[in-house]
Design an enzyme around this catalytic site. Structure first.
Site, PDB file in Angstrom:
ATOM      1  CG  HIS A 147      36.771 -22.508  16.534  1.00 19.37           C
ATOM      2  ND1 HIS A 147      37.333 -21.521  17.321  1.00 19.37           N
ATOM      3  CD2 HIS A 147      37.337 -23.670  16.930  1.00 19.37           C
ATOM      4  CE1 HIS A 147      38.212 -22.063  18.148  1.00 19.37           C
ATOM      5  NE2 HIS A 147      38.234 -23.362  17.941  1.00 19.37           N
ATOM      6  CG  ASP A 152      38.438 -22.081  13.168  1.00 18.09           C
ATOM      7  OD1 ASP A 152      38.149 -20.871  13.235  1.00 18.09           O
ATOM      8  OD2 ASP A 152      37.925 -22.850  12.322  1.00 18.09           O
ATOM      9  CG  HIS A 294      15.972 -15.582  31.870  1.00 20.78           C
ATOM     10  ND1 HIS A 294      15.453 -16.699  31.293  1.00 20.78           N
ATOM     11  CD2 HIS A 294      17.118 -15.315  31.214  1.00 20.78           C
ATOM     12  CE1 HIS A 294      16.257 -17.117  30.329  1.00 20.78           C
ATOM     13  NE2 HIS A 294      17.274 -16.282  30.260  1.00 20.78           N
ATOM     14  CE1 TYR A 350      37.101  -8.639  27.572  1.00 23.29           C
ATOM     15  CE2 TYR A 350      36.478  -8.997  25.295  1.00 23.29           C
ATOM     16  CZ  TYR A 350      36.791  -9.497  26.538  1.00 23.29           C
ATOM     17  OH  TYR A 350      36.800 -10.855  26.744  1.00 23.29           O
ATOM     18  CD  GLU A 426      39.889 -24.710   4.801  1.00 29.53           C
ATOM     19  OE1 GLU A 426      40.046 -25.346   3.739  1.00 29.53           O
ATOM     20  OE2 GLU A 426      39.683 -25.249   5.904  1.00 29.53           O
TER      21      GLU A 426
END
Ligand SMILES: [Zn+2]
Ligand SMILES: [Zn+2]
Length: 446
Positions: A147, A152, A294, A350, A426
């Site tokens: 995440h 999350d 590539h 978008y 948090e």
């Protein structure tokens, strides 16, 4: 790279800090002046109470990240929670999306709240107790999953918001629609998904929301602050693919063929002069990035072709089409000069994330009460992109940012979103919950 490396030592400090400091206590110090009104006071109390559970949800989702359109476990956790709250829940929307409706006890408008649930093909580099060990297949390759964009946090915050608003259901003058959306980072090759598919599957109908709100974590701002921008906030994102066709030959005999690797290299450099030398930069920012090249399989074979893919970010419609024309011309003429050919394809992505200026003006005073005046920052435009823009094309929306860098660290040095070292403090969770709940109540009570 340099930014991440410099960050390493202080990140250990963040983690220690996050573990040692009680989350609720550190969060409450970041609160602004108390919101007026009995309902507002009640939801602040309920928001504080739900924080430990939100931390647990967030860590569980962080430890079990799922790629776009594969958010099966996450959607299950979300749907179980919403059903326990007694909401009307619809699952498997746009593959793995979950939509829930909470009807308040009083009549009023409908507000939609959106959280994205998908993780990224990034191998987590942080030593957190709940760090991801998950691996999955992505476009045919084994990758780590993390995440790294903080979805999350968004999912856990919206689960908490649903709980708090359910607890004041009888006092709610209107309806709240929760959109837990898959695949914001883009559906895998050959699949559809994300906000565009959610809308096609009817999430903005029955009932139809008047407005929509969403937040995104942002390491450029400290925990305890919010950021937003009225009008064009995030860029229009278009995908670019260029295939350079040469003619295969021995690596020792380049004159016997046409070398697409050298031509592709010249095209990469040529494209960089479009933004730096050819467009009116004071009008609006623009970015052209080639992110992947590539071609070839071994040292002594010049291959037949080279494929390059990249992204174009713009804010201004005329500049956007002008840049498309210049990319085609630059690639074609450089290829011609080397006797090669370049096929250019540009896929529209978008749209611009556009915050309705009237809605923003009306709702920002509410955000001020959540974190305190002076802690809501008006930010410069971001060259990132968001599929929340599709909802905003249908109804007015406000998309704002939640600061997540610990106060002990410098947000300018913090690892960016999509970095394997991205870290969310948090203590910001309660700010996210209170922001979304207060915006909803303020709009419903208009
Ligand atoms: Zn992202
Ligand atoms: Zn994101």
């Amino acid at each position: 790279m340099v930014r991440s490396a410099r960050k390493t030592t202080s990140l250990i400090d963040f983690v220690i800090l996050a573990t040692l400091v009680p989350i609720v206590a550190s969060a409450s110090t970041a609160w602004g002046q108390a919101a007026a009104g009995a309902l507002e006071a009640k939801i602040d109390r309920l928001a504080t109470e739900v924080v430990p559970q939100t931390v647990a949800w967030r860590r569980d989702i962080h430890q079990h990240p799922e790629l776009s359109n594969r958010e099966v476990r996450t959607a299950g956790v979300v749907a179980d929670h919403l059903r326990r709250l007694g909401l009307e829940v619809r699952t498997q929307v746009a593959h793995t999306g979950v939509v829930a409706v909470l009807r308040g006890g009083k009549p009023g408008p409908v507000v939609a709240l959106r959280a994205d649930m998908d993780a990224l093909p990034v191998t987590e580099a942080l030593d957190l107790p709940f760090a991801s060990q998950v691996k999955a297949e992505y476009n045919g390759r084994q990758v780590g999953v993390m995440h790294a964009c903080g979805h999350d946090v968004h999912t856990a915050v919206l689960m908490a918001v649903a709980q708090v608003l359910s607890q004041v259901r009888e006092e709610l003058p209107g309806t709240v629609k929760f959109l837990f959306q898959p695949a914001e980072e883009g559906a895998p090759k050959g699949e559809q998904g994300g906000a565009e598919l959610m809308i096609r599957e009817g999430v903005l109908e029955n009932p139809s929301p008047e407005v929509i709100f969403a937040l995104h974590v942002n390491p450029n701002y400290p925990a305890g602050t919010l950021a937003y921008r009225p009008g064009a906030t995030m860029a229009n994102q278009d995908s670019l693919r260029i295939v350079v066709h040469g003619r295969q030959t021995h690596g020792a005999v380049p004159w016997a063929g046409t070398d697409p690797i050298v031509v592709a290299s010249q095209i990469v450099l040529g494209l960089q002069t479009i933004v730096s030398r050819q467009v009116d930069l004071p009008l609006a920012p623009a970015v052209i990035t080639i992110g992947s090249i590539h071609g070839g399989v071994r040292s002594n074979i010049i291959p037949d072709e080279v494929e390059m893919v990249g992204t174009i970010r713009t804010f201004e419609p005329r500049m956007r089409t002008d840049i498309f024309d210049r990319i085609r011309k630059t690639a074609a003429l450089i290829a011609q000069s080397g006797s090669a050919e370049a096929d250019v394809s540009i896929e529209p992505g978008y749209p611009v994330t556009f915050n309705d200026p009237n809605l923003a003006a009306r709702m920002v005073p509410t955000l001020d009460t959540v974190v305190g005046k002076g802690r809501v920052v008006v930010m410069p435009p971001s060259t990132g992109a968001e599929d929340f823009s599709y909802y905003q094309q249908k109804i007015p929306g406000l998309y704002f940012f939640l600061g997540v860098t610990p106060n002990s660290a410098d947000p300018q040095q913090a690892p960016m979103l999509h970095s394997p070292r991205f870290f969310a403090d948090e203590s910001a969770l309660v700010i996210g919950i209170r922001s979304m709940v207060h915006l909803t109540i303020a709009y419903l009570q208009k």
